[in-house]
Write an enzyme that holds these catalytic residues in place. Structure first.
Site, mmCIF file in Angstrom:
data_model
loop_
_atom_site.group_PDB
_atom_site.id
_atom_site.type_symbol
_atom_site.label_atom_id
_atom_site.label_comp_id
_atom_site.label_asym_id
_atom_site.label_seq_id
_atom_site.Cartn_x
_atom_site.Cartn_y
_atom_site.Cartn_z
ATOM 1 N N CYS A 1 0.872 -1.184 0.000
ATOM 2 C CA CYS A 1 0.000 0.000 0.000
ATOM 3 C C CYS A 1 0.904 1.228 0.000
ATOM 4 C CB CYS A 1 -0.961 -0.022 1.203
ATOM 5 S SG CYS A 1 -0.129 -0.027 2.799
ATOM 6 N N ASN B 1 2.474 1.422 4.252
ATOM 7 C CA ASN B 1 2.868 0.141 4.863
ATOM 8 C C ASN B 1 2.660 0.142 6.386
ATOM 9 O OD1 ASN B 1 5.852 -1.941 5.180
ATOM 10 N ND2 ASN B 1 3.765 -2.578 4.853
ATOM 11 N N CYS C 1 -0.997 0.583 7.456
ATOM 12 C CA CYS C 1 -2.429 0.290 7.641
ATOM 13 C C CYS C 1 -2.855 -0.910 6.793
ATOM 14 C CB CYS C 1 -3.295 1.501 7.298
ATOM 15 S SG CYS C 1 -2.932 2.980 8.279
ATOM 16 N N ARG C 2 -3.044 -0.695 5.493
ATOM 17 C CA ARG C 2 -3.672 -1.736 4.669
ATOM 18 C C ARG C 2 -2.781 -2.950 4.418
ATOM 19 N NH1 ARG C 2 -5.115 2.321 -0.027
ATOM 20 N NH2 ARG C 2 -3.147 3.160 0.781
ATOM 21 N N SER C 3 -1.534 -2.719 3.991
ATOM 22 C CA SER C 3 -0.727 -3.900 3.616
ATOM 23 C C SER C 3 -0.282 -4.748 4.806
ATOM 24 C CB SER C 3 0.452 -3.507 2.722
ATOM 25 O OG SER C 3 1.321 -2.596 3.339
ATOM 26 N N ASP D 1 -7.976 3.986 1.472
ATOM 27 C CA ASP D 1 -6.977 4.395 2.456
ATOM 28 C C ASP D 1 -7.684 4.874 3.727
ATOM 29 O OD1 ASP D 1 -5.007 5.623 3.917
ATOM 30 O OD2 ASP D 1 -4.120 6.670 2.217
HETATM 31 P P1 4NP Z 1 -1.572 2.762 4.252
HETATM 32 O O1 4NP Z 1 -2.162 4.125 4.885
HETATM 33 O O2 4NP Z 1 -1.089 3.126 2.865
HETATM 34 O O3 4NP Z 1 -2.750 1.849 4.228
HETATM 35 O O4 4NP Z 1 -0.446 2.307 5.177
HETATM 36 C C1 4NP Z 1 -1.421 5.296 4.985
HETATM 37 C C2 4NP Z 1 -0.507 5.441 6.001
HETATM 38 C C3 4NP Z 1 0.196 6.631 6.135
HETATM 39 C C4 4NP Z 1 -0.040 7.663 5.241
HETATM 40 C C5 4NP Z 1 -0.951 7.522 4.207
HETATM 41 C C6 4NP Z 1 -1.640 6.331 4.082
HETATM 42 N N1 4NP Z 1 0.664 8.903 5.422
HETATM 43 O O5 4NP Z 1 0.295 9.891 4.715
HETATM 44 O O6 4NP Z 1 1.601 8.968 6.217
#
Ligand code: 4NP
Length: 163
Positions: free
Chosen positions: A11, A14, A16-18, A129
């Protein structure tokens, strides 16, 4: 015996989703007694959270469902295509970035949207997201990812692991 399958869930951050997808897939793979055959990691297309634990909201949601999350943030690099047989992207942006990192058509073909393995999914196949939203988003991520992981496992046991 066919080679092990090596999966990388990807994602943006790295955190939350992945890592949720990696933890859910490890759980489903263990249930199917295939831990020795399927290797699982996660990574981000960004390097914003390298070395960090998963977002506490993802950890809480997974814990609520009886699943522990252990991954630390790492960034997906072009050379990672050497290590993985399938690269599962959370959303369309992740697919674009991963395909642009691919060093040829064979590597491009390793990249799939994770939810394309969910037989019930149609229309928008992104895992949204959840980072800037409320806790509902994290429960939704878990549900979408779990359905996709079950479909992915089905695909692997019918295909690459059956050959
Ligand atoms: P992920 O979510 O891609 O599912 O891990 C996010 C985590 C952090 C951020 C954006 C999305 N960020 O902007 O730091």
């Amino acid at each position: 015996m066919p080679d092990n399958v090596r999966l990388c869930f990807v994602c943006l951050g790295n955190i939350c989703r992945s890592p949720t997808a990696a933890a859910v897939m490890r759980h489903r793979v263990a249930e199917a007694e295939l831990t020795d055959r399927i290797e699982i990691e996660s990574a981000g297309t960004s390097g914003w959270h390298i070395g960090e634990p998963p977002d506490e909201r993802s950890v809480q949601e997974a814990r609520r469902r009886g699943i522990a999350m252990h991954d630390r943030g790492q960034r997906f690099d072009a050379s990672d295509f050497d290590r993985f047989s399938l690269v599962l992207a959370a959303d369309y942006d992740n697919v674009s970035v991963l395909r642009s990192l691919a060093r040829g058509p064979e590597e491009e073909l390793k990249v799939h949207l994770l939810r394309s393995f969910d037989p019930e999914a149609d229309g928008d196949l992104a895992v949204p997201d959840p980072y800037y939203g409320g806790t509902d988003g994290f429960a939704n991520v878990f549900d979408l990812v779990d359905a996709a992981c079950l479909g992915l496992l089905e695909h692997l046991t019918a295909g690459p692991l059956a050959e």
